[in-house]
Design a protein around this motif. Structure first.
Motif, short mmCIF file in Angstrom:
data_model
loop_
_atom_site.label_atom_id
_atom_site.label_comp_id
_atom_site.label_asym_id
_atom_site.label_seq_id
_atom_site.Cartn_x
_atom_site.Cartn_y
_atom_site.Cartn_z
N TRP A 208 20.28 -0.53 -34.24
CA TRP A 208 21.61 -1.05 -34.54
C TRP A 208 21.51 -2.40 -35.25
O TRP A 208 22.13 -2.62 -36.29
CB TRP A 208 22.43 -1.17 -33.26
N LEU B 24 20.29 -2.37 -38.80
CA LEU B 24 21.25 -1.82 -39.77
C LEU B 24 22.56 -2.60 -39.86
O LEU B 24 23.21 -2.58 -40.91
CB LEU B 24 21.56 -0.36 -39.42
N VAL B 25 22.97 -3.26 -38.78
CA VAL B 25 24.30 -3.87 -38.73
C VAL B 25 24.18 -5.37 -38.43
O VAL B 25 23.57 -5.77 -37.44
CB VAL B 25 25.17 -3.20 -37.64
N GLN B 26 24.77 -6.16 -39.30
CA GLN B 26 24.81 -7.62 -39.12
C GLN B 26 26.24 -8.03 -38.78
O GLN B 26 27.18 -7.27 -39.00
CB GLN B 26 24.34 -8.30 -40.40
N LYS C 239 28.29 -9.86 -40.29
CA LYS C 239 29.21 -9.77 -41.44
C LYS C 239 29.69 -8.34 -41.68
O LYS C 239 30.73 -8.13 -42.29
CB LYS C 239 28.54 -10.33 -42.70
N ASP C 240 28.92 -7.36 -41.17
CA ASP C 240 29.32 -5.96 -41.34
C ASP C 240 30.43 -5.55 -40.36
O ASP C 240 31.17 -4.61 -40.64
CB ASP C 240 28.12 -5.03 -41.13
N VAL C 241 30.51 -6.23 -39.21
CA VAL C 241 31.51 -5.84 -38.21
C VAL C 241 32.77 -6.70 -38.26
O VAL C 241 33.82 -6.28 -37.78
CB VAL C 241 30.92 -5.85 -36.78
N THR C 242 32.69 -7.91 -38.84
CA THR C 242 33.88 -8.78 -38.86
C THR C 242 35.07 -8.18 -39.60
O THR C 242 36.21 -8.44 -39.18
CB THR C 242 33.55 -10.18 -39.43
N HIS D 182 29.80 -6.21 -30.84
CA HIS D 182 28.52 -6.52 -31.47
C HIS D 182 27.82 -7.66 -30.72
O HIS D 182 26.62 -7.60 -30.46
CB HIS D 182 28.74 -6.88 -32.95
#
Length: 182
Positions: free
Chosen positions: A27, A30-32, A34-37, A47
């Motif tokens: 996870w 692949l996911v930072q 900035k990707d979830v905000t 996150h």
């Protein structure tokens, strides 16, 4: 009945720890943040909670290593230069997870604002060292992705061992229900 009688043995606990860490590790590869905000504060909160769980498990694994050493052995079929590789791969992963947690703490320490793991646990008092924060941030990212390469090498190494050496390297780490597929 003593507490130790109710707890799983060390190898079982480490097996669970390992398999909880794998999807979390993937996870975060692949996911930072900035990707979830863009999905709102709830997504960022989830996150952040996952990050707190990941770091807590990493530190628990490191503490176990410091207290009792490595739980795994290279096995009799692993010969020559591959024997020490087994040890160094495992040590690199566990120490690497510790250093990722340490640089995460340093990110909080050098930040200009109070960062909270999981949205509630203060990471460190913010010192407002902008330049140091940028350097620590770069180190944190590089070491995590380098650790991802080591983790990939670790997986390939054990898959190779299982199928080439036929030493059941995968059966040692997967739940018994999955053994029929190996």
């Amino acid at each position: 009945m003593r507490l130790n009688d109710r707890l799983p043995n060390r190898r079982t606990a480490l097996k669970w720890l390992h398999w909880i860490m794998v999807p979390l590790f993937v996870w975060f590869l692949l996911v930072q943040p900035k990707d979830v905000t863009p999905f709102g504060p709830t997504a960022f909160q989830i996150h952040s909670i996952l990050a707190l769980i990941f770091v807590s498990l990493s530190l628990a694994w490191f503490a176990d290593l410091m207290r009792r050493g490595l739980a795994s052995k290279p096995g009799p079929k692993l010969k020559g230069k591959l024997r020490p590789l087994h040890r160094w791969l495992h040590l690199t992963l566990i120490w690497g997870l510790f250093f990722v947690a340490l640089t995460g703490f340093l990110l909080g320490l050098t930040s200009a604002v109070l960062l909270k793991a999981g949205g509630f646990l203060p990471i460190a008092p913010p010192m407002g060292w902008r330049h140091a924060n940028e350097i620590v941030g770069q180190i944190h990212i590089i070491e995590f992705y380098a650790l991802g390469v080591v983790a990939g090498g670790h997986a390939v190494f054990h898959i190779w061992r299982h199928y080439r050496l036929k030493d059941n390297a995968l059966r040692i780490m997967v739940p018994k229900r999955l053994h029929k597929y190996l």
